[in-house]
Design a protein around this motif. Structure first.
Motif, short mmCIF file in Angstrom:
data_model
loop_
_atom_site.label_atom_id
_atom_site.label_comp_id
_atom_site.label_asym_id
_atom_site.label_seq_id
_atom_site.Cartn_x
_atom_site.Cartn_y
_atom_site.Cartn_z
N ARG A 50 -7.05 -5.90 -2.77
CA ARG A 50 -6.40 -4.90 -4.04
C ARG A 50 -5.13 -3.75 -3.31
O ARG A 50 -5.41 -2.72 -3.34
CB ARG A 50 -8.13 -4.34 -4.64
CG ARG A 50 -8.68 -5.39 -5.26
CD ARG A 50 -8.55 -6.23 -6.31
NE ARG A 50 -8.36 -4.85 -7.32
CZ ARG A 50 -8.43 -4.27 -8.41
NH1 ARG A 50 -10.30 -4.18 -8.15
NH2 ARG A 50 -8.85 -3.38 -8.86
N VAL A 51 -4.43 -4.94 -3.52
CA VAL A 51 -3.69 -4.15 -3.10
C VAL A 51 -2.98 -2.76 -4.27
O VAL A 51 -2.10 -1.68 -3.94
CB VAL A 51 -1.41 -4.69 -3.64
CG1 VAL A 51 -1.63 -5.76 -2.08
CG2 VAL A 51 -1.45 -5.60 -4.43
N ASP A 52 -4.05 -3.19 -5.51
CA ASP A 52 -3.13 -1.66 -6.68
C ASP A 52 -4.32 -0.91 -5.88
O ASP A 52 -3.66 0.56 -5.98
CB ASP A 52 -4.26 -1.86 -7.90
CG ASP A 52 -4.62 -2.71 -7.86
OD1 ASP A 52 -5.73 -3.54 -6.51
OD2 ASP A 52 -5.55 -2.82 -8.56
N LEU A 53 -5.31 -1.24 -5.21
CA LEU A 53 -6.26 -0.05 -4.03
C LEU A 53 -5.02 0.42 -3.29
O LEU A 53 -5.26 1.47 -2.87
CB LEU A 53 -7.70 -0.69 -4.40
CG LEU A 53 -8.36 -0.93 -5.56
CD1 LEU A 53 -9.38 -1.20 -5.21
CD2 LEU A 53 -8.03 0.35 -6.21
N ALA A 54 -5.02 -0.40 -2.63
CA ALA A 54 -4.18 -0.04 -1.00
C ALA A 54 -3.57 0.71 -0.75
O ALA A 54 -2.83 1.83 -0.17
CB ALA A 54 -4.26 -1.33 0.11
N VAL A 55 -2.30 0.72 -2.09
CA VAL A 55 -0.77 1.15 -2.44
C VAL A 55 -1.11 2.83 -2.66
O VAL A 55 -0.78 4.10 -2.19
CB VAL A 55 -0.31 0.79 -3.72
CG1 VAL A 55 -0.83 1.30 -4.65
CG2 VAL A 55 1.30 1.98 -3.38
N SER A 56 -2.49 3.42 -3.01
CA SER A 56 -2.64 4.30 -3.31
C SER A 56 -2.88 5.28 -2.02
O SER A 56 -2.52 6.75 -1.48
CB SER A 56 -4.10 3.96 -3.87
OG SER A 56 -4.61 4.40 -3.24
N ASP A 57 -3.43 4.58 -0.26
CA ASP A 57 -3.28 5.11 0.82
C ASP A 57 -2.03 5.78 0.89
O ASP A 57 -1.65 6.15 1.39
CB ASP A 57 -4.09 3.84 2.24
CG ASP A 57 -5.28 4.09 1.11
OD1 ASP A 57 -6.29 4.52 0.76
OD2 ASP A 57 -6.02 3.22 1.65
N LEU A 58 -1.11 4.85 0.62
CA LEU A 58 0.19 4.74 1.70
C LEU A 58 0.91 5.67 0.60
O LEU A 58 1.57 6.72 1.13
CB LEU A 58 1.32 3.55 0.66
CG LEU A 58 2.92 3.46 0.78
CD1 LEU A 58 2.96 3.61 2.63
CD2 LEU A 58 3.47 2.04 0.68
N ALA A 59 0.48 6.28 -1.10
CA ALA A 59 1.11 7.01 -1.31
C ALA A 59 0.47 8.60 -1.40
O ALA A 59 1.35 9.53 -1.27
CB ALA A 59 0.45 7.00 -3.16
N ALA A 60 -0.56 8.51 -1.03
CA ALA A 60 -1.74 9.50 -0.47
C ALA A 60 -1.34 10.33 1.51
O ALA A 60 -0.44 11.05 1.74
CB ALA A 60 -2.87 9.47 0.32
N LYS A 61 -0.93 9.30 1.95
CA LYS A 61 0.25 9.71 2.98
C LYS A 61 1.61 10.05 3.22
O LYS A 61 1.75 11.02 3.88
CB LYS A 61 0.03 8.00 4.24
CG LYS A 61 0.69 8.47 5.49
CD LYS A 61 0.33 8.92 6.30
CE LYS A 61 -1.08 8.27 7.41
NZ LYS A 61 -1.40 9.61 8.33
N LEU A 62 2.51 9.95 2.11
CA LEU A 62 3.38 10.11 2.14
C LEU A 62 3.34 11.78 1.17
O LEU A 62 3.66 13.02 1.44
CB LEU A 62 4.03 9.76 1.36
CG LEU A 62 4.57 7.85 1.56
CD1 LEU A 62 5.54 6.93 1.21
CD2 LEU A 62 5.07 8.21 3.80
#
Length: 172
Positions: A50-62
């Motif tokens: 679920r890349v829609d969920l995984a991208v939130s990890d990237l956004a949070a990291k940044l």
């Protein structure tokens, strides 16, 4: 020289092929690492997650970081740029193909909204077979069933140049 960080969530040979072209790149299995100023982040998600969920990890990291990346590169699936029919999506990705496209579209939108330079690299399902493909712009329809891993790796490696394919979604 900018540091290249590959977040590899796939189980195939794509990351290995990219690292052959970018031997100094650092590989992580997820977004659990410390960003440095001007990193080039190359995200290779597994098509089925679920890349829609995984991208939130990237956004949070940044969002939590005081540094900004030079660029974000995301490997995406075909079908996210008005480049495939519903029948093609079903043939390539099975009955969940349309849902996968929606998940990838959400992730792409999130990356765009981060307002950092980015490149989206779209491809058909990957193969080691000798399949010659050309670069495609958004809206250009896909033909065939596979993209060659080496060709996709070459485009990803080229996209690590901060000015190459800047803020574009390119297909192969």
């Amino acid at each position: 020289m900018k540091r290249i960080v590959i977040v590899n969530q796939k189980s195939d040979d794509l990351c290995h092929a990219v690292k052959e072209q970018l031997p100094k790149a650092i590989e992580y299995p997820d977004f659990n690492w410390q960003p440095q100023s001007q990193d080039i982040i190359c995200w290779i998600p597994n098509d089925e997650i679920r890349v829609d969920l995984a991208v939130s990890d990237l956004a949070a990291k940044l969002d939590q970081s005081a540094v900004q990346p030079a660029k974000i590169i995301m490997k995406s699936i075909a079908g996210t740029a008005d480049d495939a029919t519903d029948d093609q999506l079903t043939r390539w990705y099975g009955e969940t193909g349309q849902n996968m496209v929606m998940d990838h579209l959400y992730a792409i939108k999130m990356i765009d909204e981060l307002e950092f330079p980015y490149t989206i690299v779209r491809s058909l399902p990957l193969t080691n077979d000798d399949v010659q493909r050309c670069l495609m712009t958004e809206g250009q329809p896909y033909r065939g069933n596979y993209s060659n891993i080496q060709q996709v790796a070459t485009i990803i490696a080229q996209a690590t140049d901060p000015e190459k394919f800047k803020n574009q979604s390119i297909g192969i």
